[in-house]
Design a protein around this motif. Sequence first.
Motif, PDB file in Angstrom:
ATOM      1  N   LYS A 124       0.847  -1.196   0.000  1.00 49.01           N
ATOM      2  CA  LYS A 124       0.000   0.000   0.000  1.00 49.01           C
ATOM      3  C   LYS A 124       0.878   1.240   0.000  1.00 49.01           C
ATOM      4  CE  LYS A 124      -4.145   2.138   1.751  1.00 49.01           C
ATOM      5  NZ  LYS A 124      -5.374   1.973   2.556  1.00 49.01           N
ATOM      6  N   LEU A 125       0.548   2.151  -0.921  1.00 47.03           N
ATOM      7  CA  LEU A 125       1.283   3.401  -1.061  1.00 47.03           C
ATOM      8  C   LEU A 125       0.486   4.546  -0.444  1.00 47.03           C
ATOM      9  CD1 LEU A 125       2.438   3.096  -4.795  1.00 47.03           C
ATOM     10  CD2 LEU A 125       3.525   2.166  -2.736  1.00 47.03           C
ATOM     11  N   TYR A 126       1.158   5.341   0.379  1.00 49.72           N
ATOM     12  CA  TYR A 126       0.539   6.498   1.011  1.00 49.72           C
ATOM     13  C   TYR A 126       1.124   7.807   0.483  1.00 49.72           C
ATOM     14  CZ  TYR A 126      -1.401   3.197   4.374  1.00 49.72           C
ATOM     15  OH  TYR A 126      -2.101   2.155   4.958  1.00 49.72           O
ATOM     16  N   SER A 127       2.048   7.722  -0.458  1.00 54.23           N
ATOM     17  CA  SER A 127       2.682   8.916  -1.018  1.00 54.23           C
ATOM     18  C   SER A 127       2.892   8.731  -2.512  1.00 54.23           C
ATOM     19  CB  SER A 127       4.032   9.175  -0.339  1.00 54.23           C
ATOM     20  OG  SER A 127       4.752  10.184  -1.017  1.00 54.23           O
ATOM     21  N   ALA A 128       2.753   9.848  -3.241  1.00 46.63           N
ATOM     22  CA  ALA A 128       2.935   9.816  -4.701  1.00 46.63           C
ATOM     23  C   ALA A 128       4.385   9.600  -5.103  1.00 46.63           C
ATOM     24  CB  ALA A 128       2.421  11.122  -5.309  1.00 46.63           C
ATOM     25  N   VAL A 129       5.320   9.652  -4.156  1.00 49.32           N
ATOM     26  CA  VAL A 129       6.741   9.520  -4.518  1.00 49.32           C
ATOM     27  C   VAL A 129       7.057   8.165  -5.129  1.00 49.32           C
ATOM     28  CG1 VAL A 129       7.424  11.182  -2.744  1.00 49.32           C
ATOM     29  CG2 VAL A 129       7.458   8.733  -2.218  1.00 49.32           C
ATOM     30  N   TRP A 130       6.200   7.180  -4.913  1.00 50.95           N
ATOM     31  CA  TRP A 130       6.492   5.836  -5.419  1.00 50.95           C
ATOM     32  C   TRP A 130       5.901   5.557  -6.794  1.00 50.95           C
ATOM     33  CZ3 TRP A 130      10.211   3.709  -2.908  1.00 50.95           C
ATOM     34  CH2 TRP A 130      10.388   4.005  -1.538  1.00 50.95           C
ATOM     35  N   LEU A 131       5.015   6.375  -7.260  1.00 54.71           N
ATOM     36  CA  LEU A 131       4.293   6.058  -8.488  1.00 54.71           C
ATOM     37  C   LEU A 131       5.225   6.007  -9.698  1.00 54.71           C
ATOM     38  CD1 LEU A 131       1.091   8.217  -7.886  1.00 54.71           C
ATOM     39  CD2 LEU A 131       1.392   5.748  -7.507  1.00 54.71           C
ATOM     40  N   GLU A 132       6.136   6.967  -9.820  1.00 52.60           N
ATOM     41  CA  GLU A 132       7.046   7.020 -10.960  1.00 52.60           C
ATOM     42  C   GLU A 132       8.020   5.845 -10.960  1.00 52.60           C
ATOM     43  OE1 GLU A 132       8.527   8.264 -14.487  1.00 52.60           O
ATOM     44  OE2 GLU A 132       6.854   9.216 -13.427  1.00 52.60           O
ATOM     45  N   ARG A 133       8.373   5.350  -9.770  1.00 56.46           N
ATOM     46  CA  ARG A 133       9.365   4.271  -9.669  1.00 56.46           C
ATOM     47  C   ARG A 133       8.722   2.944  -9.275  1.00 56.46           C
ATOM     48  NH1 ARG A 133      13.809   5.946  -7.209  1.00 56.46           N
ATOM     49  NH2 ARG A 133      13.334   8.148  -7.489  1.00 56.46           N
ATOM     50  N   TRP A 134       7.410   2.790  -9.492  1.00 58.42           N
ATOM     51  CA  TRP A 134       6.731   1.582  -9.064  1.00 58.42           C
ATOM     52  C   TRP A 134       7.312   0.316  -9.702  1.00 58.42           C
ATOM     53  CZ3 TRP A 134       4.613  -1.130  -5.641  1.00 58.42           C
ATOM     54  CH2 TRP A 134       3.917  -2.292  -5.954  1.00 58.42           C
ATOM     55  N   ALA A 135       7.602   0.343 -10.994  1.00 55.33           N
ATOM     56  CA  ALA A 135       8.107  -0.853 -11.667  1.00 55.33           C
ATOM     57  C   ALA A 135       9.397  -1.342 -11.001  1.00 55.33           C
ATOM     58  CB  ALA A 135       8.348  -0.567 -13.150  1.00 55.33           C
ATOM     59  N   GLU A 136      10.273  -0.403 -10.653  1.00 55.53           N
ATOM     60  CA  GLU A 136      11.532  -0.760 -10.005  1.00 55.53           C
ATOM     61  C   GLU A 136      11.277  -1.367  -8.617  1.00 55.53           C
ATOM     62  OE1 GLU A 136      15.584   1.594  -9.673  1.00 55.53           O
ATOM     63  OE2 GLU A 136      14.086   2.461  -8.325  1.00 55.53           O
ATOM     64  N   ILE A 137      10.413  -0.723  -7.843  1.00 58.05           N
ATOM     65  CA  ILE A 137      10.134  -1.199  -6.482  1.00 58.05           C
ATOM     66  C   ILE A 137       9.400  -2.532  -6.514  1.00 58.05           C
ATOM     67  CG2 ILE A 137       8.888  -0.670  -4.359  1.00 58.05           C
ATOM     68  CD1 ILE A 137      11.509   0.912  -4.842  1.00 58.05           C
ATOM     69  N   GLU A 138       8.478  -2.691  -7.449  1.00 56.71           N
ATOM     70  CA  GLU A 138       7.773  -3.977  -7.559  1.00 56.71           C
ATOM     71  C   GLU A 138       8.759  -5.107  -7.824  1.00 56.71           C
ATOM     72  OE1 GLU A 138       4.409  -6.317 -10.257  1.00 56.71           O
ATOM     73  OE2 GLU A 138       4.983  -4.252 -10.765  1.00 56.71           O
ATOM     74  N   SER A 139       9.709  -4.870  -8.705  1.00 50.98           N
ATOM     75  CA  SER A 139      10.672  -5.924  -9.019  1.00 50.98           C
ATOM     76  C   SER A 139      11.543  -6.251  -7.813  1.00 50.98           C
ATOM     77  CB  SER A 139      11.558  -5.511 -10.203  1.00 50.98           C
ATOM     78  OG  SER A 139      12.474  -4.498  -9.841  1.00 50.98           O
TER      79      SER A 139
END
Length: 390
Positions: A124-139
């Motif tokens: 669960k994301l509570y900040s927009a800071v992760w949206l641009e780098r989601w693919a990297e974090i998901e991996s």
Amino acid sequence: MRMQLLPRAETAVRKGHPWVFAESVKSQNREGSAGELVVMYDRRDRFLAVGLYDPDSPIRVRVVHAGSPAVIDRDWWLGRARDAATRREEVFNAKTNGARCINGESEGFPGLVADRYADTLVVKLYSAVWLERWAEIESVLREVFGPRYLVLRVSRNLADATAEHGLVPGFQGDQGDEVVVFSENGIRFEAAVVHGQKTGFFLDQRDNRARVEQLAEGREVLNLFSFSGGFSLYAARGGATRVVDVDISAHALESARRNFALNPDLDPTIHEGIQADVFEWVGQSGASYDLVISDPPSLAKRERDREKAIVAYRRLNGVALARVRQGGILVAASCSAHVSADEFFGAVRSEAKRSGRRCEELWTSRHADDHPASFPEAEYLKAICLKCAD
């Protein structure tokens, strides 16, 4: 992006606080986009910290590293995730396959939590800071935690931004079950991983549920704000003779009944659910119990709610104490971050004193090991246990 902070914020960051508020920014060389890395320097132009920029939030920068310069790339996040997994080696075992895997700022992932339910990881994301780098974090999360299924959830305020980034909350890749059955200390629960509250279950009370189990033998138990019956199932396994759940949500009470059905070793006939406004019901009910659990939702969503919340905790636990029989026990909990542990414990203790009853304090507790809190605003959970001699 380059940024300098005002002296007070600079001191806070040096001490490990992970938030830089907008009014704490002294200067920045340009505007940035959500999730962009910000390098912060002190008043002597020395490296201070690096964080993730959030232009639309009062928390303008979420710090990920302070001290000496570092390269923040996939390997960096991979190391942080592996550290979090290592800290949980004793949490996950043959009897527990549901627990928190990453706890936001306190583990270097500000505004992000990841909970595991059996073979499903819910992020669960509570900040927009992760949206641009989601693919990297998901991996990274897939590599470290190896889930069969992964669910992305976002807070309500991120709905538009999530869509703008082309992300669709829900299962990422393979589709699993929207309701997952997992085990906690050998008790089976359901978690609504796509549409349930938080990430599907309240994992943070695991240790307090285990404490309740140790108190329950031979007792009639009242579980206020029972939600899906977590405390009730532990009490039943601990030998309670009767367990009464009270919650305003019919859906929550039905979930508790299903959870009892998932555990055939527990006697469902000792379990009763009452749909009611707890604040009204507990003040009007004349019934008494050997063990009363009071675990309300947060009563202080904002700092300005703090004083009213403290008054509400006094009132609630005062009437809860009135439902405790001679020799009985009250377990009172708070998940309000804006109410400190000292303030909450003080509220419960003052009501015990005001009641005129002789109460022995058995224990107080804070966060479980899989919910570490490294700064004051993260310290939301606290509980206190009182035994009433008369």
